[in-house]
Design an enzyme around this catalytic site. Sequence first.
Site, mmCIF file in Angstrom:
data_model
loop_
_atom_site.group_PDB
_atom_site.id
_atom_site.type_symbol
_atom_site.label_atom_id
_atom_site.label_comp_id
_atom_site.label_asym_id
_atom_site.label_seq_id
_atom_site.Cartn_x
_atom_site.Cartn_y
_atom_site.Cartn_z
ATOM 1 N N LYS A 1 0.822 -1.211 0.000
ATOM 2 C CA LYS A 1 0.000 0.000 0.000
ATOM 3 C C LYS A 1 0.859 1.266 0.000
ATOM 4 C CE LYS A 1 -1.903 -1.273 3.797
ATOM 5 N NZ LYS A 1 -2.733 -1.446 5.014
ATOM 6 N N THR B 1 -8.431 9.929 8.448
ATOM 7 C CA THR B 1 -8.128 8.658 7.783
ATOM 8 C C THR B 1 -7.884 7.514 8.767
ATOM 9 O OG1 THR B 1 -5.765 9.217 7.694
ATOM 10 C CG2 THR B 1 -7.120 9.858 5.802
ATOM 11 N N GLY C 1 -8.020 4.313 10.704
ATOM 12 C CA GLY C 1 -8.636 3.014 10.463
ATOM 13 C C GLY C 1 -8.696 2.577 9.013
ATOM 14 N N THR C 2 -8.022 3.302 8.108
ATOM 15 C CA THR C 2 -8.105 2.924 6.696
ATOM 16 C C THR C 2 -7.483 1.552 6.427
ATOM 17 O OG1 THR C 2 -6.131 4.268 6.306
ATOM 18 C CG2 THR C 2 -8.244 5.243 5.730
ATOM 19 N N GLY C 3 -6.366 1.255 7.089
ATOM 20 C CA GLY C 3 -5.726 -0.048 6.880
ATOM 21 C C GLY C 3 -6.595 -1.187 7.372
ATOM 22 N N CYS C 4 -7.172 -1.020 8.552
ATOM 23 C CA CYS C 4 -8.076 -2.037 9.102
ATOM 24 C C CYS C 4 -9.276 -2.223 8.176
ATOM 25 C CB CYS C 4 -8.587 -1.614 10.474
ATOM 26 S SG CYS C 4 -7.323 -1.291 11.696
#
Length: 273
Positions: free
Chosen positions: A181, A214, A216-219
Site C-alpha cells: 500500500k 483517515t 482506520g483505513t488499513g483495518c
Amino acid sequence: MTIFNSSQVPIAMTIAGSDSGGGAGIQADLRTFAFHCVHGASVLTCITAQNTQGVTRVDAMSPEAVTAQFEAVMIDMRVGAIKTGMLLNQEIIKTVAKKLVAFGCGNVVVDPVMVSRAGAQLLDDDAVKTIREQLIPLAAITTPNRYEAQILADMEIHTLEDMQTAAQKIYKLGARSVLVKGGGFTNELKGIDVWFDGDRLEVLQTEVIDTPHTHGTGCTLSAAIAANLALGKPHFQAVQDAKNYVTEALKYSLAIGQGQGPVGHFYPLLNRG
C-alpha cells in the site's frame, strides 16, 4: 413471498484489537463486514484506551483467551474468510498462526500491523520476526503499508519500482498474493498500491481524497477484502472492490473528536440527506 434463509449469509472473522474510540480495529472491521452484508465474528487480541488523539493504554488478552475465542467461533460457524490485524505480541502471533493451521483456514487476509503509516514501529523485533516467518506464509493476501513492506522485503522503498520489487520479495515469503500500500506516501505515490500474485504484477490507483480523517483505513481495507472473499469473489476482484469501498468511505470521513477521525464506514446512510 420469498423466505429469507439466514444460513446463506456469509461469515467473516476478524482477529484484532479493540479501539475504544471506534475508528479502527475490531469496531471498524465489524462495521465493514456489516456494510458488505457479511456476518462478523471476532477474536479480541487486546483492549486499547484510544480516541481520535491517540492511544493511552493497551492491555493484551492472554493466549488462552485468544485460543478460546477462536475455537468457539470455528467449531460452531462456517467462516468464509478471516482477517488478522493488531496481534500485539509474539505469544499471540504464534497462537493465531497455530490455530489457523490447525483449522486449515484458507481465505486469510493478513494485515501485518507492525509499523504505523507515519513509520513508528508498533511491535518488538521478535514479534515482527514471527509475523514474517509464521503468519505471512499463511496469507491468501497480505496488505503491508510502505514501512511494513520495507521490513518484510528487507529493503528501502522510495519509488514505484521499489514497491514492485518489495511485493515480489514478500510473495517469496509464502503469501499467495501481496498488496503493498502506498497510502503513507506524501508524493505522487499516494493512493497507489502494487499487487503481485506470482503471475500478475499490477499497479492499482484510486482517487486521492484530501481529508485528515483517515483513522482506520488499513483495518477497513483488509476487512473489506476479507468480506469480499467471504462473498466468493476472486482475490484480485476482492482487492479492487475493497479499495473502491475505502475510497468512498474516505469521501464521508467523520470529523469527530479533537484529532484524526475515522472513515465513514456507513457512507450510504450519511449520503441520504
